[in-house]
Design a protein around this motif. Sequence first.
Motif, short mmCIF file in Angstrom:
data_model
loop_
_atom_site.label_atom_id
_atom_site.label_comp_id
_atom_site.label_asym_id
_atom_site.label_seq_id
_atom_site.Cartn_x
_atom_site.Cartn_y
_atom_site.Cartn_z
N ALA A 104 0.83 -1.22 0.00
CA ALA A 104 0.00 0.00 0.00
C ALA A 104 0.86 1.26 0.00
CB ALA A 104 -0.91 -0.01 1.22
N ASP A 105 0.33 2.29 -0.63
CA ASP A 105 0.95 3.61 -0.56
C ASP A 105 0.59 4.20 0.80
OD1 ASP A 105 2.05 6.13 -2.04
OD2 ASP A 105 0.18 6.77 -1.09
N ARG A 106 1.62 4.52 1.60
CA ARG A 106 1.37 4.94 2.98
C ARG A 106 0.45 6.17 3.07
NH1 ARG A 106 3.74 4.27 7.88
NH2 ARG A 106 5.30 2.89 6.97
N ALA A 107 0.71 7.17 2.23
CA ALA A 107 -0.09 8.41 2.30
C ALA A 107 -1.56 8.12 2.00
CB ALA A 107 0.47 9.44 1.32
N GLU A 108 -1.77 7.28 1.01
CA GLU A 108 -3.16 6.95 0.63
C GLU A 108 -3.85 6.17 1.77
OE1 GLU A 108 -5.52 4.48 -2.85
OE2 GLU A 108 -3.35 4.63 -2.95
N ARG A 120 -1.49 7.31 11.78
CA ARG A 120 -0.13 6.95 11.34
C ARG A 120 0.28 5.61 11.94
NH1 ARG A 120 0.73 12.63 11.80
NH2 ARG A 120 0.57 13.43 9.68
N ALA A 121 0.01 5.45 13.23
CA ALA A 121 0.35 4.18 13.89
C ALA A 121 -0.47 3.04 13.29
CB ALA A 121 0.09 4.30 15.38
N LYS A 122 -1.76 3.33 13.00
CA LYS A 122 -2.62 2.28 12.46
C LYS A 122 -2.19 1.91 11.03
CE LYS A 122 -6.49 3.13 15.51
NZ LYS A 122 -7.85 3.59 15.72
#
Length: 266
Positions: A104-108, A120-122
Amino acid sequence: MSEPVTPPAYTRPAAPRRPARAARLGVPPFDPEESPLARTRRARRTNRELALIHPDAHCELDFTTPLELLVATVLSAQTTDKTVNKVTPTLFARYPDAAAYAGADRAELEEILKPTGFFRAKANSVLGLGQALVERFDGEVPARLEDLVTLPGVGRKTANVVLGNAFGVPGLTVDTHFGRLVRRFGWTGEEDPVKVETEIAELIPKKEWTIFSHRVIFHGRRVCHAKKPACGACGLASWCPSYGIGPVDPQVAEKLVKTPAASDTE
Ligand code: SF4
Protein backbone atom coordinates in the motif's frame (compact mmCIF):
# COMPACT_ATOMS: atom_id res chain seq x y z
CA MET A 1 -46.81 -24.42 6.91
CA SER A 2 -46.61 -23.72 10.62
CA GLU A 3 -46.59 -20.14 11.91
CA PRO A 4 -43.17 -18.75 13.01
CA VAL A 5 -42.88 -18.82 16.80
CA THR A 6 -42.12 -15.44 18.37
CA PRO A 7 -39.99 -15.81 21.49
CA PRO A 8 -41.55 -14.22 24.60
CA ALA A 9 -40.37 -10.67 25.30
CA TYR A 10 -37.69 -10.35 27.98
CA THR A 11 -39.12 -9.45 31.38
CA ARG A 12 -36.63 -7.84 33.71
CA PRO A 13 -36.60 -9.51 37.17
CA ALA A 14 -37.57 -7.24 40.08
CA ALA A 15 -34.55 -5.31 41.36
CA PRO A 16 -33.48 -5.78 44.99
CA ARG A 17 -34.91 -3.24 47.41
CA ARG A 18 -31.52 -2.02 48.54
CA PRO A 19 -27.98 -2.07 47.21
CA ALA A 20 -25.86 -5.16 47.69
CA ARG A 21 -23.56 -5.32 50.70
CA ALA A 22 -20.42 -4.72 48.63
CA ALA A 23 -21.83 -1.55 47.09
CA ARG A 24 -23.26 -0.31 50.43
CA LEU A 25 -20.00 -0.73 52.26
CA GLY A 26 -17.83 0.37 49.36
CA VAL A 27 -15.82 -2.89 49.48
CA PRO A 28 -14.63 -4.58 46.29
CA PRO A 29 -17.28 -7.03 45.06
CA PHE A 30 -14.74 -9.87 44.67
CA ASP A 31 -14.99 -12.15 47.71
CA PRO A 32 -11.85 -14.30 48.01
CA GLU A 33 -13.70 -16.52 50.51
CA GLU A 34 -16.36 -17.51 47.98
CA SER A 35 -15.97 -21.13 46.92
CA PRO A 36 -15.09 -21.85 43.27
CA LEU A 37 -18.33 -23.83 42.95
CA ALA A 38 -20.46 -20.95 44.24
CA ARG A 39 -18.68 -18.48 41.95
CA THR A 40 -19.09 -20.77 38.96
CA ARG A 41 -22.82 -21.14 39.67
CA ARG A 42 -23.20 -17.38 39.94
CA ALA A 43 -21.29 -16.85 36.72
CA ARG A 44 -23.37 -19.35 34.76
CA ARG A 45 -26.61 -17.91 36.13
CA THR A 46 -25.49 -14.42 35.09
CA ASN A 47 -24.52 -15.71 31.64
CA ARG A 48 -28.01 -17.18 31.20
CA GLU A 49 -29.59 -13.86 32.18
CA LEU A 50 -27.27 -11.98 29.81
CA ALA A 51 -28.43 -14.28 27.01
CA LEU A 52 -32.03 -13.26 27.73
CA ILE A 53 -31.20 -9.56 28.04
CA HIS A 54 -29.06 -9.44 24.87
CA PRO A 55 -30.34 -12.16 22.50
CA ASP A 56 -28.87 -10.14 19.61
CA ALA A 57 -25.32 -9.92 20.98
CA HIS A 58 -22.78 -10.20 18.17
CA CYS A 59 -19.53 -8.77 16.84
CA GLU A 60 -20.30 -5.15 15.95
CA LEU A 61 -17.47 -4.82 13.42
CA ASP A 62 -18.49 -5.41 9.79
CA PHE A 63 -16.44 -8.05 7.96
CA THR A 64 -16.72 -10.92 5.51
CA THR A 65 -13.29 -12.60 5.77
CA PRO A 66 -10.73 -13.29 8.54
CA LEU A 67 -8.43 -10.64 7.02
CA GLU A 68 -11.17 -8.01 7.08
CA LEU A 69 -11.95 -8.80 10.72
CA LEU A 70 -8.28 -8.75 11.66
CA VAL A 71 -7.76 -5.33 10.08
CA ALA A 72 -11.04 -3.93 11.49
CA THR A 73 -10.13 -5.11 14.99
CA VAL A 74 -6.67 -3.52 14.80
CA LEU A 75 -8.33 -0.27 13.66
CA SER A 76 -10.88 -0.38 16.51
CA ALA A 77 -8.23 0.55 19.12
CA GLN A 78 -9.08 3.91 20.73
CA THR A 79 -12.19 4.41 18.62
CA THR A 80 -15.72 3.09 18.18
CA ASP A 81 -16.79 0.14 16.04
CA LYS A 82 -19.18 2.51 14.27
CA THR A 83 -16.28 4.72 13.16
CA VAL A 84 -14.34 1.69 11.94
CA ASN A 85 -17.40 0.44 10.03
CA LYS A 86 -17.55 3.78 8.21
CA VAL A 87 -14.01 3.50 6.81
CA THR A 88 -13.77 -0.23 6.14
CA PRO A 89 -15.97 -0.39 2.99
CA THR A 90 -13.48 1.91 1.21
CA LEU A 91 -10.48 0.19 2.80
CA PHE A 92 -11.57 -3.36 1.99
CA ALA A 93 -12.44 -2.44 -1.61
CA ARG A 94 -9.05 -0.74 -2.11
CA TYR A 95 -7.00 -3.51 -0.41
CA PRO A 96 -8.64 -6.90 -1.03
CA ASP A 97 -5.79 -9.10 0.25
CA ALA A 98 -2.65 -9.17 2.39
CA ALA A 99 -0.40 -8.42 -0.61
CA ALA A 100 -2.39 -5.25 -1.31
CA TYR A 101 -1.82 -4.03 2.27
CA ALA A 102 1.86 -5.00 2.07
CA GLY A 103 2.33 -2.84 -1.03
CA ALA A 104 0.00 0.00 0.00
CA ASP A 105 0.95 3.61 -0.56
CA ARG A 106 1.37 4.94 2.98
CA ALA A 107 -0.09 8.41 2.30
CA GLU A 108 -3.16 6.95 0.63
CA LEU A 109 -3.64 4.44 3.45
CA GLU A 110 -3.27 7.13 6.12
CA GLU A 111 -5.88 9.27 4.35
CA ILE A 112 -8.42 6.44 4.46
CA LEU A 113 -7.65 5.65 8.13
CA LYS A 114 -7.68 9.27 9.33
CA PRO A 115 -11.22 9.20 10.80
CA THR A 116 -10.25 6.33 13.15
CA GLY A 117 -7.59 8.41 14.96
CA PHE A 118 -3.92 7.48 15.53
CA PHE A 119 -3.93 6.93 11.77
CA ARG A 120 -0.13 6.95 11.34
CA ALA A 121 0.35 4.18 13.89
CA LYS A 122 -2.62 2.28 12.46
CA ALA A 123 -1.28 2.61 8.90
CA ASN A 124 2.02 1.21 10.21
CA SER A 125 0.23 -1.74 11.80
CA VAL A 126 -1.83 -2.50 8.69
CA LEU A 127 1.21 -2.27 6.39
CA GLY A 128 3.20 -4.46 8.78
CA LEU A 129 0.31 -6.90 9.03
CA GLY A 130 0.16 -7.26 5.25
CA GLN A 131 3.92 -7.78 5.04
CA ALA A 132 4.01 -10.33 7.88
CA LEU A 133 1.09 -12.29 6.42
CA VAL A 134 2.73 -12.40 2.98
CA GLU A 135 6.20 -13.26 4.30
CA ARG A 136 5.27 -15.80 6.97
CA PHE A 137 1.77 -17.12 6.29
CA ASP A 138 1.40 -17.20 2.49
CA GLY A 139 -0.88 -14.19 2.68
CA GLU A 140 -3.44 -16.06 4.82
CA VAL A 141 -4.59 -15.15 8.34
CA PRO A 142 -3.44 -17.94 10.66
CA ALA A 143 -6.10 -19.65 12.78
CA ARG A 144 -3.92 -20.21 15.87
CA LEU A 145 -3.56 -17.83 18.78
CA GLU A 146 0.19 -18.39 19.05
CA ASP A 147 0.61 -17.33 15.40
CA LEU A 148 -1.81 -14.42 15.49
CA VAL A 149 -0.07 -12.74 18.43
CA THR A 150 3.22 -12.64 16.47
CA LEU A 151 1.63 -10.22 13.96
CA PRO A 152 2.27 -6.47 14.36
CA GLY A 153 -0.47 -4.69 16.33
CA VAL A 154 -2.12 -7.99 17.33
CA GLY A 155 -2.46 -8.87 21.01
CA ARG A 156 -4.50 -11.59 22.72
CA LYS A 157 -7.67 -9.49 22.60
CA THR A 158 -7.51 -9.01 18.83
CA ALA A 159 -6.44 -12.62 18.30
CA ASN A 160 -9.42 -13.90 20.31
CA VAL A 161 -11.84 -11.68 18.37
CA VAL A 162 -10.55 -13.14 15.09
CA LEU A 163 -10.47 -16.73 16.36
CA GLY A 164 -13.96 -16.55 17.83
CA ASN A 165 -15.73 -14.68 15.06
CA ALA A 166 -13.90 -15.63 11.86
CA PHE A 167 -12.73 -19.16 12.66
CA GLY A 168 -15.28 -20.43 15.19
CA VAL A 169 -12.54 -21.13 17.76
CA PRO A 170 -13.86 -20.10 21.21
CA GLY A 171 -12.13 -17.04 22.65
CA LEU A 172 -12.69 -14.60 25.53
CA THR A 173 -12.33 -10.95 24.49
CA VAL A 174 -11.06 -9.06 27.52
CA ASP A 175 -11.57 -5.44 26.52
CA THR A 176 -12.25 -2.49 28.82
CA HIS A 177 -15.98 -3.35 29.16
CA PHE A 178 -15.35 -7.02 29.80
CA GLY A 179 -12.76 -6.38 32.50
CA ARG A 180 -14.91 -3.78 34.26
CA LEU A 181 -18.03 -5.93 34.27
CA VAL A 182 -16.50 -9.20 35.46
CA ARG A 183 -14.87 -7.28 38.30
CA ARG A 184 -18.22 -5.69 39.16
CA PHE A 185 -19.80 -9.15 39.08
CA GLY A 186 -17.20 -10.18 41.69
CA TRP A 187 -15.82 -12.96 39.50
CA THR A 188 -12.22 -11.74 39.66
CA GLY A 189 -10.19 -9.11 41.44
CA GLU A 190 -7.53 -9.04 38.71
CA GLU A 191 -6.77 -6.00 36.55
CA ASP A 192 -4.35 -7.68 34.16
CA PRO A 193 -6.30 -8.80 31.05
CA VAL A 194 -4.42 -12.10 30.70
CA LYS A 195 -5.11 -13.01 34.35
CA VAL A 196 -8.76 -11.96 33.91
CA GLU A 197 -9.02 -14.20 30.84
CA THR A 198 -7.52 -17.16 32.72
CA GLU A 199 -9.89 -16.76 35.67
CA ILE A 200 -13.05 -16.29 33.60
CA ALA A 201 -12.11 -19.29 31.44
CA GLU A 202 -12.57 -21.38 34.59
CA LEU A 203 -16.10 -20.10 35.15
CA ILE A 204 -17.70 -20.15 31.69
CA PRO A 205 -17.89 -23.26 29.46
CA LYS A 206 -15.41 -23.01 26.58
CA LYS A 207 -18.01 -23.37 23.84
CA GLU A 208 -19.72 -20.22 25.22
CA TRP A 209 -16.63 -17.99 25.36
CA THR A 210 -17.20 -16.04 22.16
CA ILE A 211 -20.90 -15.35 22.57
CA PHE A 212 -20.43 -14.73 26.30
CA SER A 213 -17.85 -12.03 25.45
CA HIS A 214 -20.35 -10.36 23.10
CA ARG A 215 -23.06 -10.43 25.77
CA VAL A 216 -20.81 -8.87 28.40
CA ILE A 217 -19.57 -6.19 25.98
CA PHE A 218 -23.14 -5.43 24.88
CA HIS A 219 -24.12 -5.03 28.54
CA GLY A 220 -21.14 -2.77 29.19
CA ARG A 221 -21.96 -0.58 26.20
CA ARG A 222 -25.67 -0.31 26.87
CA VAL A 223 -26.34 -0.68 30.61
CA CYS A 224 -23.33 -1.07 32.91
CA HIS A 225 -21.42 2.04 31.89
CA ALA A 226 -18.03 2.94 33.33
CA LYS A 227 -19.16 6.17 34.99
CA LYS A 228 -22.91 5.75 35.62
CA PRO A 229 -24.11 2.16 35.49
CA ALA A 230 -27.90 1.93 35.11
CA CYS A 231 -28.38 -0.37 38.14
CA GLY A 232 -32.08 0.42 38.58
CA ALA A 233 -32.77 -0.70 35.01
CA CYS A 234 -30.42 -3.67 34.95
CA GLY A 235 -31.66 -7.22 34.49
CA LEU A 236 -28.67 -8.51 36.46
CA ALA A 237 -29.50 -6.48 39.57
CA SER A 238 -30.61 -9.52 41.60
CA TRP A 239 -27.29 -11.32 41.05
CA CYS A 240 -24.80 -8.49 40.93
CA PRO A 241 -22.85 -7.67 44.12
CA SER A 242 -22.20 -4.18 42.74
CA TYR A 243 -25.90 -3.30 42.43
CA GLY A 244 -26.18 0.23 43.81
CA ILE A 245 -22.94 1.71 42.49
CA GLY A 246 -25.14 3.50 39.93
CA PRO A 247 -28.62 5.03 40.31
CA VAL A 248 -31.20 2.48 41.52
CA ASP A 249 -34.27 4.64 40.88
CA PRO A 250 -35.82 2.90 37.84
CA GLN A 251 -36.83 6.14 36.14
CA VAL A 252 -33.40 7.71 36.55
CA ALA A 253 -31.64 4.48 35.53
CA GLU A 254 -33.84 3.91 32.47
CA LYS A 255 -32.62 7.22 31.03
CA LEU A 256 -29.01 5.98 31.26
CA VAL A 257 -29.65 2.86 29.17
CA LYS A 258 -28.38 3.25 25.62
CA THR A 259 -30.35 1.72 22.80
CA PRO A 260 -28.38 -0.31 20.21
CA ALA A 261 -28.53 2.63 17.77
CA ALA A 262 -27.30 5.11 20.39
CA SER A 263 -24.66 2.87 21.93
CA ASP A 264 -21.20 4.05 21.08
CA THR A 265 -19.91 0.52 20.33
CA GLU A 266 -16.48 1.60 21.54
S1 SF4 B 1 -25.59 -1.96 36.04
FE1 SF4 B 1 -25.32 -2.21 38.28
S2 SF4 B 1 -26.46 -4.07 38.76
FE2 SF4 B 1 -26.14 -4.09 36.54
S3 SF4 B 1 -24.28 -5.24 36.22
FE3 SF4 B 1 -23.69 -3.10 36.37
S4 SF4 B 1 -23.17 -2.74 38.53
FE4 SF4 B 1 -24.32 -4.68 38.41
